[in-house]
Design an enzyme around this catalytic site. Structure first.
Site, mmCIF file in Angstrom:
data_model
loop_
_atom_site.group_PDB
_atom_site.id
_atom_site.type_symbol
_atom_site.label_atom_id
_atom_site.label_comp_id
_atom_site.label_asym_id
_atom_site.label_seq_id
_atom_site.Cartn_x
_atom_site.Cartn_y
_atom_site.Cartn_z
ATOM 1 N N ARG A 1 48.280 48.410 40.104
ATOM 2 C CA ARG A 1 49.478 47.569 39.938
ATOM 3 C C ARG A 1 49.485 46.878 38.577
ATOM 4 O O ARG A 1 50.506 46.872 37.881
ATOM 5 C CB ARG A 1 49.595 46.530 41.046
ATOM 6 C CG ARG A 1 50.052 47.089 42.362
ATOM 7 C CD ARG A 1 50.111 46.024 43.412
ATOM 8 N NE ARG A 1 48.784 45.410 43.550
ATOM 9 C CZ ARG A 1 48.535 44.286 44.173
ATOM 10 N NH1 ARG A 1 49.505 43.597 44.730
ATOM 11 N NH2 ARG A 1 47.316 43.817 44.274
ATOM 12 N N ASN B 1 51.839 47.247 46.335
ATOM 13 C CA ASN B 1 51.013 48.039 47.238
ATOM 14 C C ASN B 1 51.777 48.256 48.535
ATOM 15 O O ASN B 1 52.550 47.398 48.965
ATOM 16 C CB ASN B 1 49.702 47.321 47.553
ATOM 17 C CG ASN B 1 48.693 47.447 46.442
ATOM 18 O OD1 ASN B 1 48.810 48.276 45.550
ATOM 19 N ND2 ASN B 1 47.682 46.594 46.473
#
Length: 90
Positions: free
Chosen positions: A18, A36
């Site tokens: 991320r 996520n």
């Protein structure tokens, strides 16, 4: 302006995917988000011109050093919601 929705599968959680995606997207000047997913995937939605989104997608295929991308499901479309920056969603 176009929009890319991608779900990245493989070893993509717990490997800074991320944060890396955030850096890549911001460097390219894209707007959108990354997060996520409960299944262990990473989902991202990015907005920009076609050429820049293509470069972003190529970067996602490689991922950060500790990641192992197995598959990316993509969906291309028109911008439905305008974002002001690129961020991590929790």
């Amino acid at each position: 302006m176009k929009q890319l929705h991608a779900i990245v599968k493989g070893k993509v959680q717990g490997v800074w995917f991320r944060a890396w995606t955030l850096d890549v997207a911001r460097d390219l000047g894209l707007k959108g988000w990354v997060r996520n997913m409960p299944e262990g995937h990473v989902e991202t939605l990015a907005q920009g011109d076609q050429e820049t989104l293509d470069r972003f997608l190529e970067s996602l295929r490689d991922g950060p050093p500790l990641a192992r991308v197995v598959e990316i499901d993509t969906n291309w479309g028109s911008v439905e919601e305008n974002f002001t920056n690129f961020s991590v969603k929790y």
